[in-house]
Structure formats: C-alpha cells, structure tokens
Design a protein around this motif. Sequence first.
Motif, PDB file in Angstrom:
ATOM      1  N   ASN A 128      -3.099   1.932   1.953  1.00 26.56           N
ATOM      2  CA  ASN A 128      -3.399   2.714   3.579  1.00 26.56           C
ATOM      3  C   ASN A 128      -4.472   3.635   3.755  1.00 26.56           C
ATOM      4  O   ASN A 128      -4.121   4.555   3.894  1.00 26.56           O
ATOM      5  CB  ASN A 128      -1.638   3.098   3.568  1.00 26.56           C
ATOM      6  CG  ASN A 128      -1.158   2.896   5.156  1.00 26.56           C
ATOM      7  OD1 ASN A 128      -2.266   2.471   5.998  1.00 26.56           O
ATOM      8  ND2 ASN A 128      -0.014   2.961   5.130  1.00 26.56           N
TER       9      ASN A 128
ATOM     10  N   THR B  77      -5.360   3.240   7.238  1.00 30.08           N
ATOM     11  CA  THR B  77      -5.229   3.128   8.943  1.00 30.08           C
ATOM     12  C   THR B  77      -5.418   4.056   9.800  1.00 30.08           C
ATOM     13  O   THR B  77      -5.776   4.042  10.712  1.00 30.08           O
ATOM     14  CB  THR B  77      -3.369   2.785   8.890  1.00 30.08           C
ATOM     15  OG1 THR B  77      -2.371   2.033   8.546  1.00 30.08           O
ATOM     16  CG2 THR B  77      -2.910   2.568  10.276  1.00 30.08           C
ATOM     17  N   MET B  78      -5.204   5.426   8.525  1.00 32.09           N
ATOM     18  CA  MET B  78      -5.647   6.665   9.830  1.00 32.09           C
ATOM     19  C   MET B  78      -7.152   6.958   8.963  1.00 32.09           C
ATOM     20  O   MET B  78      -7.042   7.938   9.881  1.00 32.09           O
ATOM     21  CB  MET B  78      -4.445   7.754   9.361  1.00 32.09           C
ATOM     22  CG  MET B  78      -3.242   7.415   9.030  1.00 32.09           C
ATOM     23  SD  MET B  78      -3.023   6.899  10.927  1.00 32.09           S
ATOM     24  CE  MET B  78      -2.626   8.042  12.144  1.00 32.09           C
TER      25      MET B  78
ATOM     26  N   GLY C  96       0.780  -0.997   0.304  1.00 31.62           N
ATOM     27  CA  GLY C  96       0.561  -0.011  -0.463  1.00 31.62           C
ATOM     28  C   GLY C  96       1.365   1.313   0.006  1.00 31.62           C
ATOM     29  O   GLY C  96       1.372   1.634   1.325  1.00 31.62           O
TER      30      GLY C  96
ATOM     31  N   ASN D 128      -6.095  -1.900   4.881  1.00 28.65           N
ATOM     32  CA  ASN D 128      -5.771  -1.377   7.124  1.00 28.65           C
ATOM     33  C   ASN D 128      -6.485  -0.876   7.031  1.00 28.65           C
ATOM     34  O   ASN D 128      -6.570  -0.012   8.167  1.00 28.65           O
ATOM     35  CB  ASN D 128      -3.868  -1.194   6.773  1.00 28.65           C
ATOM     36  CG  ASN D 128      -3.318  -1.702   6.696  1.00 28.65           C
ATOM     37  OD1 ASN D 128      -2.828  -1.725   4.930  1.00 28.65           O
ATOM     38  ND2 ASN D 128      -2.410  -2.640   7.052  1.00 28.65           N
TER      39      ASN D 128
HETATM   40  C1  LIG Z   1      -0.241   2.644   6.584  1.00 28.99           C
HETATM   41  O1  LIG Z   1       0.266   3.986   7.286  1.00 28.99           O
HETATM   42  C2  LIG Z   1       0.317   3.687   8.651  1.00 28.99           C
HETATM   43  C3  LIG Z   1       0.381   5.242   8.998  1.00 28.99           C
HETATM   44  O2  LIG Z   1       1.100   6.429   8.270  1.00 28.99           O
HETATM   45  C4  LIG Z   1       1.910   3.386   8.822  1.00 28.99           C
HETATM   46  O3  LIG Z   1       2.035   2.936  10.155  1.00 28.99           O
HETATM   47  C5  LIG Z   1       2.309   2.012   8.557  1.00 28.99           C
HETATM   48  O4  LIG Z   1       3.329   1.447   8.319  1.00 28.99           O
HETATM   49  C6  LIG Z   1       1.352   2.260   6.981  1.00 28.99           C
HETATM   50  N1  LIG Z   1       1.685   0.227   6.247  1.00 28.99           N
HETATM   51  C7  LIG Z   1       1.486   0.033   5.569  1.00 28.99           C
HETATM   52  C8  LIG Z   1       1.808  -1.294   5.751  1.00 28.99           C
HETATM   53  O5  LIG Z   1       2.177   0.468   4.493  1.00 28.99           O
END
Ligand SMILES: *[C@@H]1O[C@H](CO)[C@@H](O)[C@H](O)[C@H]1NC(C)=O
Length: 900
Positions: free
Chosen positions: A211, A213-214, A186, A237
């Motif tokens: 990504n 995640t946030m 991602g 994620n």
């Molecule tokens: C996705 O983004 C988060 C926050 O920016 C970061 O900590 C995480 O490593 C990222 N995950 C990947 C799979 O790149």
Amino acid sequence: MIVDHKFFQHLQFLVIVLLLSWRTTFEHSTGMKDGIRCIEKEREALLKFKDELIDEYGRLSSWGNEKYKDCCKWSGVSCDNQTNHIVGLDLRSPRNNEESPRNNGDESIAPLRGKIGIWLLEIHHLKMLDLSFNDFNHIRIPQFIGSLGRLQYLDLFGSNFIGEIPHHLGNLSELIFLRLGSFNDGSLTSTNLDWLSRLHSLSDLHMVSVNLTMATDWFQTITKLNQLKSLFLPSCNLPMVLPSSPFNTSNSLLAFVVWENEFSSSWIFPLVFNLSSSLIFLDLSSNKLHGEIPISLGNMSTLTSLYLSDNQLTGKVPCPALSSSLIDLDLSRNMFNGTITQCIGSLSKLESLYLGSNNFEDVIAESHFFNLSQLKYLDLSFSPSISFNISLGWNPPFQLTSVDLSGCKVGSHFPAWLRTQTTLEILDISNAEISGTFSDFFGEQSPKLSRLNVSHNNFQGVLADLSSKFSTFNYIDLSFNHFNGSLPILPHNGTVLDLSNNEFSGSITNLCNKTSGYWDFLDLSNNLLSGQLSNCFANQPNLKYLNLAHNNFSGKIPSLNIHASLHLQNNSFTGEIPTLLRSCTSLTFIDLSLNKLTGKIPIWVGDTWTKLVFLSLKSNEFFGSIPSNLCHLAHLQVLDFSLNKISGGIPKCLNNLTAMIQVDSKFDGAFHLRYHGGFEGACVTWKGKKAEYIKTLKFLKLIDLSSNNLVGDIPTEITSLIMLVGLNLSRNNLSGSLPTNIGRLRSLDFLDFSRNHFFGDIPTGVSQLDQLGVLDLSYNNLSGKIPQSIHLQTFNDTVFEGNPGLCGLPLTKVCPGDESAQVPKNSDNVHGMKDPKEQEDQLIDVGFYISMAVGFVFGFWGVCGTLVLNNPWRIAFFKLLNNIMDWLYVKIAISKARHA
Ligand SMILES: *[C@@H]1O[C@H](CO)[C@@H](O)[C@H](O)[C@H]1NC(C)=O
Ligand SMILES: *[C@@H]1O[C@H](CO)[C@@H](O)[C@H](O)[C@H]1NC(C)=O
Ligand SMILES: *[C@@H]1O[C@H](CO)[C@@H](O)[C@H](O)[C@H]1NC(C)=O
Ligand SMILES: *[C@@H]1O[C@H](CO)[C@@H](O)[C@H](O)[C@H]1NC(C)=O
Ligand SMILES: *[C@@H]1O[C@H](CO)[C@@H](O)[C@H](O)[C@H]1NC(C)=O
Ligand SMILES: *[C@@H]1O[C@H](CO)[C@@H](O)[C@H](O)[C@H]1NC(C)=O
Ligand SMILES: *[C@@H]1O[C@H](CO)[C@@H](O)[C@H](O)[C@H]1NC(C)=O
Ligand SMILES: *[C@@H]1O[C@H](CO)[C@@H](O)[C@H](O)[C@H]1NC(C)=O
C-alpha cells in the motif's frame, strides 16, 4: 477468454529478471565441494537462528545434523569458496508441485514459521537472503535486516509480513535486488519511499500489493535510482503525482510494470517517456487510462512489449504510436473503435496480438495479417462487430499457438484456415455462432492441444475419438452445443472436461474405462446419459468437481473420491448414501436432490464432511430423524432436506451452525475460480424462478425441511441463526407455538410455516421482519390478532388462510373489539405496499437478484450448479499465481530470455 497466457507473460518477465540476474550467482558459490569448512561462529549463529524458527516440515533437518558438520552443506546455505564465509541463505519455501499447476493448495506447501532471529547479524558476509513464500504470521519486517550491510539480494515476498516497511532497509547500500509484498491485499505499507533513494545499486525493485497510497514521492524516488533496470509496482495504489522539477533520467530502466494502479493517461505517458529512453517493457494495464494513446509513444523505438489492457482508452488503433519493434501488443479490454487498420499487419515482429473486448467494427480479411509471420497468440475475443471474410484456401503466414475468437462472428462453419494451424495449443471459438460438425478439425493436428473451448455454439453430430489429440494438461469445454451420440473416447488425463448441456446419450463407460484417468473437473450435466456408474470414478484421485446432474443415471452411487463438489441431482440414483463417501472429507458442496435415494441420513455426515457449505438431499426417500451431529457443520450455509420422509424433531442444536450466524463466510469457491476465472455460482430456483447467485453465494443461508414428517415444536435456538435468508418448515406435523423471538431473524426473505399444527398467537416479532418477501402461515391453528405492521399488511390474505382463529388485517375477519378501527382494504397500497422496485434493490444490495414473482411455490429452491464466468482476470490472477509460479520455474528454462 484466454487468460493463462497473460499470466505467463507477466510472470515470465518477472521470473527471468529474478532468476537470470541473481540466483545463479549464488548457486555457483555453494560449498558443495570438499574441503570447505564453515566458520564456527557463523555455524552457531545459524543454529540459534534455526531455534527461533518453527520448521514443521523438517526443511532445516540438515542444520546441526551430525552427518553434516560443515554448515556450508546445510540446505539453503551457500559459502564463499575462498573465504568460507556464509554468503547466501536461500530459505524460500519449496512450491507445491514443480511440474504442473495442478495442485490443491493456495499456500506454500512447507512454510517456515516462527521468529526471524537477530542471530542473522552474526553472518556478516551475507549477500543473499531469500525468505520468500514462508509464513511469518503477520509480523513486521525486522528492522535489523537493514544492518546486514553486504546484502545484495533480498526477497521477502509472500511471507505474510505486515505493517510499515522499516526504513532501515535503506541502509542496504549494496542491494541490487529487492522484492517485497504479496499476492493478496496490501498489508505491507510504506508512507514514503525516501529510504529507497539510498539504494544506489538497486537494479530490480519489485513491490507487489504494497500500500503506497501515501507515498507521494514514489516517482521522485525512482528517478534517483540510476541503476534501476526493472520496476514492478503492481496493485500498489500509487498516487498520481507530477514531479515538481525536471528530473534526470536514469536511462537504464528496461521494464516499467505498474498494472492495477490509479493512473490516467494525461500524465503517465510523458512521465514514462522522460524516465527512460530505452524501455522495452511497459505494462500499464488495469489502470484508468482514458483518451487516446499519444503518438509520441511511437518514439520509443526500443519497446518490444506494450500492455495497455483493461483501461478506457479510445480512438482508433494508434498506428503511428506502435513501434515496429513490437513483439507483444495488448490493447484488449478498452474502448477502441473503428476498424482494425491493416497497419497491424505490417508489425512484422509481432508474436502476440490482443485486441479483444473493444468496440472494433471490421471485416477481418487476409490482408490484416499479411506480414505477421511470427504471430503466435491472437485474441480478437468479445468483438461482436468483427466478422471474418477469409477465402477458403487461405494459407496464413503464421503458425499460431493460441487463438481466441470467442464472441466473434467467425462464420457459420468451422473456419477452414484453422486447420492449417498444426501447432495450436489453445483454441477458443466459444460463443461464435458456428454450426455444423466439428470432428474433422482434428484431422491434421499434432496432439499438442491443451485448451479447447467450443462451447455455446451449434455444433452437432457425433464426436470421434479424441484421446490422442490433446497434451496431458488439458482443458476441454464442449458445453452448450448439440453434440449427440455416445461420449467420445477422451484423453486419459486432463484437468477440466465440460461436456454439459449437449445431447450425449448412452452410458459413460468410455470415461470410466480408464485405469489411469486423472481429471480435476468433470461436468456431464444436462445430457441424456444413463446407466449405472458401478465403480466409474474410483480411480480418479484428483477429482475435485463432479457434476452428473440432470441425466438419467441409475443404480447406486458408486464409491467416489471427490475433493470439493459433487452434483448428482435429478437422476434416478437409488440406495443409500454410500459409507465410502465418508472418505471425502474435504467436500464443500453436495447436491443429491431429486433422486430415489433412501435410508437414514448417516450420522457420520456431521463428523466427517466438516467443510460442507451446501447440503441438499431434497426430494428423495430418506427417513429416520435428523442426526444432531449435523450441527457440527459449522460452515454449512444451505441445508435442504425437503420432500423426504424424515421424522422426529428438529434438533435443538441448530444454533451451532455458525455460518448461519456470521455475516460473512469463508467460502469463496476457490476451485472454480482457479479454472474459470469466475466465482462459483449456484443456480437457485427462488420462488419458482431461476436466479443466479453470482459471487454472492456467501450470503445464501437457507434451511428447508419442508414436506417431511417432522413433529414437535420449533426449537427456539433456531432464532439464533440471524443471517438466515430462507426458512421453510412447511408441510410437516410440527406443533406448538411459534418462537416468540422470531423477530431476531432480520435477514429473512422467505418464511414458510404453512400446513403444520402450530397454535397460539402470531408473535409480534414477525412484524419486525422487514426484509420478508414471502410469508406463509396458512393452514395451522393460529389464533388471535395478526400483528399490525405496515409491512405485514402488504401480504395477500392467503398467507394467513386456514387459521380459523386469526383475525385482523389483511384478513377481512375483524377482531372482537376492533370493529370501528377497520380500515378499508383497498388503501393498503397507499400507505403499505413497498414499491416492488425499491424492494428489489434492497435485495440486490444483500447480493441477490431474485425475481419478484410473489406467490407460493412448492419447494422453493434447487441448485443447478452452473458456473459463472464473470470475473476480472486479475482476481483470478492472484489466486492462480502461486501455482503458476511453480510451473513457470520449470517452463522458464525453455523460454526465450529475450529481455536479458
Ligand atoms: C492504504 O493505506 C491508506 C492510508 O493509510 C488507507 O486509507 C487505505 O485504506 C489502505 N488501502 C488498503 C487497500 O489497505
Ligand atoms: C570459486 O567459484 C568461482 C565461481 O564459480 C569459480 O570461478 C572459482 O574457480 C572457484 N574457486 C575455487 C578455488 O574453487
Ligand atoms: C539505518 O537506518 C535507520 C533508519 O533509517 C537509522 O536510524 C540508522 O542509524 C541507520 N544505520 C544503521 C547502522 O542501522
Ligand atoms: C469512436 O468513438 C468516439 C467516441 O469515443 C466517437 O466519437 C466516434 O464516432 C467513434 N467512431 C466510430 C467509427 O464509431
Ligand atoms: C496420467 O497421469 C498419471 C499421473 O500423473 C501418470 O502416471 C499416467 O502415466 C498418465 N497417463 C497418461 C496416459 O498420460
Ligand atoms: C474398456 O475398453 C476396452 C478397449 O477400449 C474394451 O475392450 C473393454 O471391453 C472396455 N471395458 C469395459 C468394461 O467397457
Ligand atoms: C454445540 O456447541 C456447543 C458449544 O460450542 C457444544 O458444547 C455442544 O456440544 C455443541 N452441540 C452439538 C450437538 O454439536
Ligand atoms: C392473492 O393470491 C391469490 C392466489 O395467488 C390471487 O388470486 C389473488 O388475486 C391475490 N389477492 C390479492 C389481493 O393480491
């Protein structure tokens, strides 16, 4: 395990949505009719746009060409047939080979590169922009795309964009279809999805491996998209969020596809129920769902496709939760237990049923299937507590396309009911404890079979002519049985043929005697085959993997055209390495060990086999010196020339073998991943015991030049190869002193310099090699005091024997002046010896499983080239997807558009 079908299911849906809803619209309005003249200003804008692109493959050669004055006729351009404005730009990279997934590249065949020019903004009426599958080399998605205010269709998938998705895309208020992301990691991100909530017309939202995640607002955002029909957010994620307030349902969502996120069941099911009451397609596979499936799922009466595989769901088969509309049901790879209740048999619309890899305990009888007349796909694989009790004359209500009963107790003989299945394309009954003969299975079959896996059973007997039983794209795995006699007559063309580990004997002319044989993967290893190969594989243009190891083939190595991997070890091949092999420039793996080959190591090896990762010539009769061109093999990780008659010195340039310096390596055995859903593994004999290197081959970095006639000293350059795990120079005529900075080789687990003429002190660096599991310096002329370290003293004194000048621990000979310091030897264990268990764990950390049987073994490794099939299908999915996509675009035409 049958995984292919699953790819199709997921993709079919994706592609159906994609194709049916939009692409056709723009094909209709192309300006291929006479009379359309494109608008000059837009024409100029296109030419400037083209100028900033790099078009290596000439895909845009019609643009600006004298022959096509009318830009509406340029490739990829569509105009409105009334206003003449450009409305569509379809610059999707053409895919490799439209007919089949049998191609090499993982990447698009002809990507556009370069810059996406702002000139696009001049094309005010643009409704459709497709830049997918190109390679924009890690740039960000340009913000100005958000100003193409009339866009309805935007596809930027798989084109190597990175970074934050510009929120400007939220200005595209007419957008109906949006696809972003990629198949790999991602590298696109979005910290919040608020921008999406302005896309009120959005019907299809596909973000793959973005990504998020946030993006805690993702769920809130989708509740605002009232027109949304399909939502794909796999591998994103997605964070777990509970909406703070009740929300209005959009009521229109048909597909909710969120595999490979982090969901757990306690909250996702109610969210989905509230989101839409008309869902037909729900895919929550590869999450962390646990507990039982809520019964309320049964209220979703529209649901036709339910995918929950690869979670940790428990309980019995949740009959009340299964709507009678279900067509596809996938509960595989969970922890369901108990019996497979017969309610399954009443789901009369069911076409695919995947229950494999659970803890079911049941005796499958006819009644389990009583009403399944539509069933086409059946998977009960890896259910060791499932057995079958089906009467001999059973005539099932269905005609299956695909059956996977691998790892079940199918019965001691080939199941008779399978013979009634005349439309089978895929049959996997591997590892099912079946014996007896197999040939009569083919009696009634129509020649449609494309994938047959009967490996790891006890089938025996001679196989008949198989040539007319298979379709052209086929995969045949008969390995690990007791088939004997000569090789069967095989289909002309195919993809994978694995006949290894049987008792086939005689020559392989049946296989060679084909003028139009096209195979990708041939494994005949571990049989009793013999004879010469003459020009057996000369007409095989696609061969990527050829394994003839552990047979009794003789004569010269024929002219071959192999693209990835060649395994000829342990036969009786004679003669030299044929010059014709020079043309195999993409070879990564060559094992010619344990033959009777002779001649010099060709100088061209280093210049033409530049992708080589693994090269073994062990135990042959090669002579002459080691050509320094070998140092050009920057990817080489394993170099084994042991047990030959090689003379001369060790080349100084070994420090150019950069793969042995780097921590990681690029080698991922992609070819095998493609066909087996597992990484390429090599079977390595380590210290006399076989150990499998599973997916960790990238850590295996070895040089073995032992048992030759090498002279001179050890070039200090060798100490640059800091990731070396094994270095064996024993049994040569090497001399000089040991390299003083040998302590740099901190990864060494195996070091053998025995039986040479080295003299001088043992460098203190040896005591810094704290990973060392095997050390042998015996039978040299080393002298002086053995460097004192806790680790070195744990070695057996035989490691140092035959060096009359050596003294100090662990030898009993005390060094002059040290008499009083001598510690009783028995105390070694107390403060010296590593706990074997602890040491083993360390090795596993760097990726090895090795037996701790310490003791010198002559010629410490050899590769048997087995494949390891242990990988989650999802990884394979990503690798395969690019190719399968192609295939699907064709297949889709004939597939049922049931979700339309
Ligand atoms: C996705 O983004 C988060 C926050 O920016 C970061 O900590 C995480 O490593 C990222 N995950 C990947 C799979 O790149
Ligand atoms: C323009 O294309 C539409 C859609 O195919 C078609 O229905 C219409 O007849 C065409 N108009 C002209 C003038 O060709
Ligand atoms: C588009 O969106 C961006 C950011 O969301 C905003 O700053 C800009 O004013 C919007 N309008 C136009 C016409 O780009
Ligand atoms: C099924 O698994 C559950 C725990 O997840 C256990 O309590 C139950 O006894 C099991 N049932 C059967 C029939 O094995
Ligand atoms: C095998 O494949 C080749 C190339 O795709 C084709 O030309 C040939 O006709 C095929 N042969 C058979 C027997 O299907
Ligand atoms: C090849 O096969 C044909 C018929 O199957 C046979 O007549 C011929 O002798 C074979 N040739 C060789 C070299 O085995
Ligand atoms: C080794 O690498 C160096 C620097 O890349 C190069 O100059 C030299 O020619 C190489 N030597 C051989 C024998 O490949
Ligand atoms: C050293 O190795 C030899 C031969 O393998 C063995 O017989 C002997 O017991 C070993 N000695 C110690 C102290 O482990």
